[in-house]
Design a protein around this motif. Structure first.
Motif, PDB file in Angstrom:
ATOM      1  N   GLY A 246       0.591  -1.593   0.062  1.00 25.07           N
ATOM      2  CA  GLY A 246      -0.294   0.241   0.576  1.00 25.07           C
ATOM      3  C   GLY A 246       1.689   0.914   0.291  1.00 25.07           C
ATOM      4  O   GLY A 246       1.971   1.492  -0.393  1.00 25.07           O
ATOM      5  N   ARG A 247       0.252   2.399  -0.049  1.00 25.24           N
ATOM      6  CA  ARG A 247       0.952   4.047  -0.302  1.00 25.24           C
ATOM      7  C   ARG A 247       0.526   4.216   1.199  1.00 25.24           C
ATOM      8  O   ARG A 247      -0.328   4.024   1.990  1.00 25.24           O
ATOM      9  CB  ARG A 247       0.382   4.929  -1.293  1.00 25.24           C
ATOM     10  N   THR A 248       1.067   5.264   1.781  1.00 24.56           N
ATOM     11  CA  THR A 248       0.691   6.311   2.708  1.00 24.56           C
ATOM     12  C   THR A 248      -0.467   7.025   3.049  1.00 24.56           C
ATOM     13  O   THR A 248      -0.826   7.476   3.779  1.00 24.56           O
ATOM     14  CB  THR A 248       2.135   7.291   3.029  1.00 24.56           C
TER      15      THR A 248
ATOM     16  N   ASP B  61       7.307   4.169   1.559  1.00 26.29           N
ATOM     17  CA  ASP B  61       7.614   4.509   1.757  1.00 26.29           C
ATOM     18  C   ASP B  61       7.484   5.683  -0.047  1.00 26.29           C
ATOM     19  O   ASP B  61       7.723   5.424  -0.276  1.00 26.29           O
ATOM     20  CB  ASP B  61       8.888   5.691   2.825  1.00 26.29           C
ATOM     21  N   PRO B  62       6.689   7.050   0.268  1.00 25.86           N
ATOM     22  CA  PRO B  62       6.949   7.724  -0.847  1.00 25.86           C
ATOM     23  C   PRO B  62       8.236   7.978  -1.401  1.00 25.86           C
ATOM     24  O   PRO B  62       8.605   8.697  -2.790  1.00 25.86           O
ATOM     25  CB  PRO B  62       6.079   8.943  -0.578  1.00 25.86           C
ATOM     26  N   ALA B  63       9.179   7.876  -0.805  1.00 33.24           N
ATOM     27  CA  ALA B  63      10.658   8.605  -1.125  1.00 33.24           C
ATOM     28  C   ALA B  63      10.948   6.667  -1.236  1.00 33.24           C
ATOM     29  O   ALA B  63      13.279   7.359  -1.855  1.00 33.24           O
ATOM     30  CB  ALA B  63      11.449   9.160   0.134  1.00 33.24           C
TER      31      ALA B  63
ATOM     32  N   GLU C 275      20.482   3.841   7.498  1.00 33.63           N
ATOM     33  CA  GLU C 275      19.904   4.430   8.867  1.00 33.63           C
ATOM     34  C   GLU C 275      18.678   5.932   8.429  1.00 33.63           C
ATOM     35  O   GLU C 275      19.218   6.220   7.883  1.00 33.63           O
ATOM     36  CB  GLU C 275      20.036   4.503  10.173  1.00 33.63           C
ATOM     37  N   GLY C 276      17.684   6.127   8.567  1.00 31.51           N
ATOM     38  CA  GLY C 276      16.875   6.521   8.130  1.00 31.51           C
ATOM     39  C   GLY C 276      16.849   6.492   6.407  1.00 31.51           C
ATOM     40  O   GLY C 276      15.961   8.025   5.880  1.00 31.51           O
ATOM     41  N   THR C 277      17.206   6.452   5.516  1.00 31.90           N
ATOM     42  CA  THR C 277      17.110   6.505   4.050  1.00 31.90           C
ATOM     43  C   THR C 277      16.504   4.792   4.074  1.00 31.90           C
ATOM     44  O   THR C 277      16.033   3.949   4.272  1.00 31.90           O
ATOM     45  CB  THR C 277      18.256   5.831   3.094  1.00 31.90           C
ATOM     46  N   PRO C 278      14.847   5.067   3.001  1.00 32.47           N
ATOM     47  CA  PRO C 278      13.385   4.384   3.130  1.00 32.47           C
ATOM     48  C   PRO C 278      14.286   3.835   1.539  1.00 32.47           C
ATOM     49  O   PRO C 278      14.924   4.095   1.078  1.00 32.47           O
ATOM     50  CB  PRO C 278      12.643   5.936   1.647  1.00 32.47           C
ATOM     51  N   ALA C 279      13.127   2.385   2.498  1.00 33.27           N
ATOM     52  CA  ALA C 279      14.705   1.399   1.879  1.00 33.27           C
ATOM     53  C   ALA C 279      13.293   1.234   0.513  1.00 33.27           C
ATOM     54  O   ALA C 279      12.077   1.323   0.323  1.00 33.27           O
ATOM     55  CB  ALA C 279      13.769  -0.335   2.635  1.00 33.27           C
ATOM     56  N   PRO C 280      12.913  -0.111  -1.057  1.00 37.84           N
ATOM     57  CA  PRO C 280      12.220  -0.564  -1.514  1.00 37.84           C
ATOM     58  C   PRO C 280      11.556  -1.860  -1.044  1.00 37.84           C
ATOM     59  O   PRO C 280      12.012  -2.171   0.229  1.00 37.84           O
ATOM     60  CB  PRO C 280      13.826  -1.036  -2.742  1.00 37.84           C
TER      61      PRO C 280
ATOM     62  N   PHE D  90       1.501   3.106  -7.772  1.00 39.07           N
ATOM     63  CA  PHE D  90       3.155   3.544  -6.979  1.00 39.07           C
ATOM     64  C   PHE D  90       3.938   3.841  -8.076  1.00 39.07           C
ATOM     65  O   PHE D  90       3.428   3.593  -9.281  1.00 39.07           O
ATOM     66  CB  PHE D  90       3.756   2.040  -6.507  1.00 39.07           C
ATOM     67  N   PRO D  91       4.389   5.235  -7.841  1.00 37.38           N
ATOM     68  CA  PRO D  91       4.369   6.533  -8.820  1.00 37.38           C
ATOM     69  C   PRO D  91       6.575   5.750  -8.723  1.00 37.38           C
ATOM     70  O   PRO D  91       6.791   6.284  -9.334  1.00 37.38           O
ATOM     71  CB  PRO D  91       4.721   7.443  -7.668  1.00 37.38           C
ATOM     72  N   GLN D  92       7.271   4.474  -8.426  1.00 42.47           N
ATOM     73  CA  GLN D  92       8.391   4.404  -8.293  1.00 42.47           C
ATOM     74  C   GLN D  92       8.563   3.437  -9.125  1.00 42.47           C
ATOM     75  O   GLN D  92       7.731   2.658 -10.099  1.00 42.47           O
ATOM     76  CB  GLN D  92       8.694   3.245  -6.922  1.00 42.47           C
TER      77      GLN D  92
END
Length: 334
Positions: free
Chosen positions: A35-37, A130-132, A186-191, A246-248
């Motif tokens: 899902g998305r946020t 995560d959107p990012a 850490e702190g970086t969005p994962a695929p 999803f935009p990814q």
């Protein structure tokens, strides 16, 4: 009739409930979802009775595949305080979409979802992207990460019925490859990871256990509805749905045993800006015609796509160095 066929026939006859046998309570299949946020989608299946988890592998699988679907069941799905309702279709399947609405966005990562139908209850999981997130890792299952021998006569049937999540072998090195593709500082969005497979949806619990047992990253499952009409053409709609939701961009992993090369190549031609890379494990004997590969990177050793992905900033280099020490990319890799 071969001994294998005879054993499968006996298992199916034993699995079929007799008219006089008391029926168990309804059961629910809720594969891990994506899902998305701002919006999540949860699908599953309502069965007339529990599948049963006892007996030899062939019997358990036969019972799972022969389980009757429950049509017209009222389904209630609750995710992080939001509830949606649906009615199961003639195949027992249901799908709900739950928006975050005016509330806070859904948190990225894995969160539980509760499903109730026909007196049965189940808890599943939704992986919120995560959107990012840099991309979605979309992958096949059979002969890509699990040794199934689909291309060999009778191989898939033998593996399906005579193996289970604890005995079916994993393809060496694939779990490490996937972990390196999703690990991030850490702190970086994962695929996020999604398996799009021809395995029947009735085997979802088995696939979840296989992936957990063999160290694969948590993933959503998009599996095939069982039936002669779904033997082909089941992957393309799911891939299109993922692109729409999803935009990814996508990193696609499959194998050369069936039609992954053609399906992925067609998707890349239609959506050239949405497919980052295609990796194809060699699951057939002999060389594959260049036309089948069509820009994808074929490999026998997972170190090859791992090094390629690290060179394209799709995988973590330190993870690749640790998982595949001393191994480099194939000469002339495209």
């Amino acid at each position: 009739m071969t001994r294998l066929a005879a054993a499968l026939a006996a298992a199916l006859l034993t699995a079929a409930p007799s008219p006089a046998a008391p029926r168990e309570a309804p059961a629910l299949l809720v594969p891990p979802a994506l899902g998305r946020t701002d919006l999540v989608w949860i699908s599953g299946r309502v069965l007339e009775e529990a599948q049963g988890q006892h007996g030899p592998a062939a019997l358990r699988t036969a019972r799972a595949l022969s389980a009757s679907n429950l049509e017209g069941a009222a389904v209630e799905v609750t995710f992080l305080g939001r509830t949606a309702r649906a009615v199961s279709g003639d195949d027992g399947e249901f799908l709900v979409a739950i928006p975050a609405g005016d509330g806070p966005p859904f948190p990225a990562g894995a969160s539980p979802v509760q499903v109730r139908a026909g007196g049965a209850g189940a808890t599943g999981v939704v992986h919120v992207v995560d959107p990012a997130a840099p991309f979605l890792l979309v992958t096949d299952f059979d002969d890509t990460v699990a040794v199934t021998n689909v291309a060999r006569p009778g191989g898939a049937v033998r593996t399906t019925f005579l193996e289970d999540a604890d005995t079916q072998p994993a393809v060496p090195g694939m779990a490490a490859l996937y972990r390196c593709l999703v690990v991030r500082p850490e702190g970086t969005p994962a695929p996020a990871v999604a398996f799009v497979s021809g395995s029947p949806v009735q085997l979802a619990p088995r696939l979840v256990r296989f992936l957990e047992r063999n160290g694969f990253p948590p993933a959503a499952l998009f599996l095939r509805n069982l039936g002669p009409g779904s033997l082909s053409g089941y992957k393309e709609p799911v891939l299109r749905t993922l692109l729409a939701r999803f935009p990814q961009k996508l990193v696609l992993i499959g194998d050369t045993g069936e039609r992954d090369p053609e399906i992925y190549a067609a998707l890349a031609r239609e959506f050239p800006d949405r497919v980052l890379r295609i990796y194809l494990r060699r699951a057939t004997a002999g060389p594959d015609p260049a036309a089948r590969l069509d820009g994808a990177l074929p490999f026998s050793d997972p170190a090859v796509p791992a090094r390629d992905a690290a060179g394209r900033a799709l995988a973590d280099l330190a993870c690749v160095d640790a998982a595949f020490p001393g191994k480099g990319a194939a000469p002339g890799a495209p």
